[in-house]
Design a protein around this motif. Structure first.
Motif, PDB file in Angstrom:
ATOM      1  N   ILE A 172       6.430 -78.967 -81.317  1.00 56.70           N
ATOM      2  CA  ILE A 172       6.364 -78.934 -79.855  1.00 56.70           C
ATOM      3  C   ILE A 172       6.051 -80.331 -79.317  1.00 56.70           C
ATOM      4  CG2 ILE A 172       5.230 -77.901 -77.859  1.00 56.70           C
ATOM      5  CD1 ILE A 172       6.884 -75.922 -79.512  1.00 56.70           C
ATOM      6  N   THR A 173       6.891 -80.800 -78.400  1.00 54.28           N
ATOM      7  CA  THR A 173       6.690 -82.129 -77.816  1.00 54.28           C
ATOM      8  C   THR A 173       5.934 -82.077 -76.489  1.00 54.28           C
ATOM      9  OG1 THR A 173       8.816 -82.051 -76.630  1.00 54.28           O
ATOM     10  CG2 THR A 173       8.814 -82.975 -78.874  1.00 54.28           C
ATOM     11  N   ASP A 174       6.038 -80.937 -75.783  1.00 55.08           N
ATOM     12  CA  ASP A 174       5.416 -80.808 -74.470  1.00 55.08           C
ATOM     13  C   ASP A 174       4.927 -79.378 -74.282  1.00 55.08           C
ATOM     14  OD1 ASP A 174       6.317 -83.424 -72.776  1.00 55.08           O
ATOM     15  OD2 ASP A 174       7.933 -82.786 -74.121  1.00 55.08           O
ATOM     16  N   ALA A 218       2.033 -82.835 -79.017  1.00 53.99           N
ATOM     17  CA  ALA A 218       2.523 -82.500 -77.673  1.00 53.99           C
ATOM     18  C   ALA A 218       1.741 -83.212 -76.579  1.00 53.99           C
ATOM     19  CB  ALA A 218       2.447 -80.990 -77.455  1.00 53.99           C
TER      20      ALA A 218
END
Length: 285
Positions: A95-97, A128
């Motif tokens: 997950i990046t964000d 994230a």
């Protein structure tokens, strides 16, 4: 762009609290209660895969609280963030964000977890950026007495301490496009200060993540407002405006808390805006 429904877990809340001043004889037609007056609810999150970005909207209660805490919410089912992500070949480290519609525990509790030896807390998505807005953040870290039980510092402060907290640039108007995240956001204040409602353009549709502006299908009639809302009369006006726009523009409404209806469309009727069609996420995504 690809979209995925991420089921983070199911729980129950008092039906009277979920429907405010509406009599049980009315709300129980759409949301039947058990012997303890509790109704079934979901914590359904949305994952957006767009190029190199993997953005998760909300993340449920998490699993770090005590058994006593969870006993208040009658958890049921086998869903979790990890199993839901794995279903689509993802891991939480991908997950990046993480976009948080607001910071009540059932929307952001999964942001933070115990470290390996349970000596401290750490962000549950280590790679994230966590997105909120400054006005809501201040509202959450200095809570009023009514919402204090919903804004838990252990869900919030570790995000800031890790350096992963980011504030969106909020436009002056109530709806604006986020350049940072590439979708529109409606800001509403009835449930809590500056709750954010994402509007995502997906193929030929507008997918709206309804969060607590419209928790379930049963909340479509205007007076059906949660007892949890800090400004119920404002919710009434915000919901009326939103539902008219949803009917006019044929928005597909992604329901975070409805355990049995995932996505709906609505239409104008002589009784106001009401249900048009019900879709599963698999139908749309």
């Amino acid at each position: 762009m690809k979209l995925y429904a991420i089921e983070s877990g199911n729980f129950k809340l008092d039906g009277g609290a979920m429907f405010g001043v509406v009599p049980k004889s009315l709300w129980s037609k759409t949301n039947p209660a058990d012997a303890h007056n509790l109704i079934d609810l979901a914590a359904r999150c949305l994952l957006i895969e767009d190029g190199n970005r993997l953005l998760l909207i909300d993340n449920g209660m998490g699993n770090k609280q005590s058994d006593k805490f969870f006993s208040y919410y009658s958890l049921w089912g086998n869903h979790s963030i990890d199993t839901s992500l794995a279903k689509y070949g993802f891991h939480r480290d991908d997950i990046t964000d993480v976009f948080l519609t607001h910071l009540h525990f059932d929307h952001c509790g999964g942001s933070v977890q115990w470290n390996k030896d349970k000596t401290g807390l750490e962000p549950a998505f280590k790679n994230a950026r966590f997105w909120t807005n400054e006005k809501h953040w201040q509202w959450a870290i200095e809570p009023n007495a009514r919402e204090k039980a919903s804004f838990l510092k252990e869900n919030i402060l570790p995000i800031q301490e890790s350096g992963q907290l980011h504030f969106l640039n909020r436009p002056e108007q109530e709806f604006g496009f986020s350049e940072e995240l590439d979708f529109g956001i409606l800001y509403v204040d009835g449930h809590t200060e500056k709750q954010m409602i994402p509007h995502i353009q997906y193929k030929d549709k507008t997918i709206v993540f309804c969060a607590d502006l419209l928790p379930t299908v049963g909340h479509l009639p205007l007076p059906y407002v949660m007892g949890y809302d800090t400004r119920p009369l404002l919710t009434l006006n915000e919901k009326e405006s939103f539902l008219k726009a949803a009917a006019t523009n044929n928005y597909h409404l992604f329901l975070e808390h409805d355990a049995y209806n995932q996505i709906i469309t609505v239409q104008e009727t002589d009784k106001g805006v009401r249900l048009k069609e019900v879709f599963s996420c698999a139908d749309i995504f």
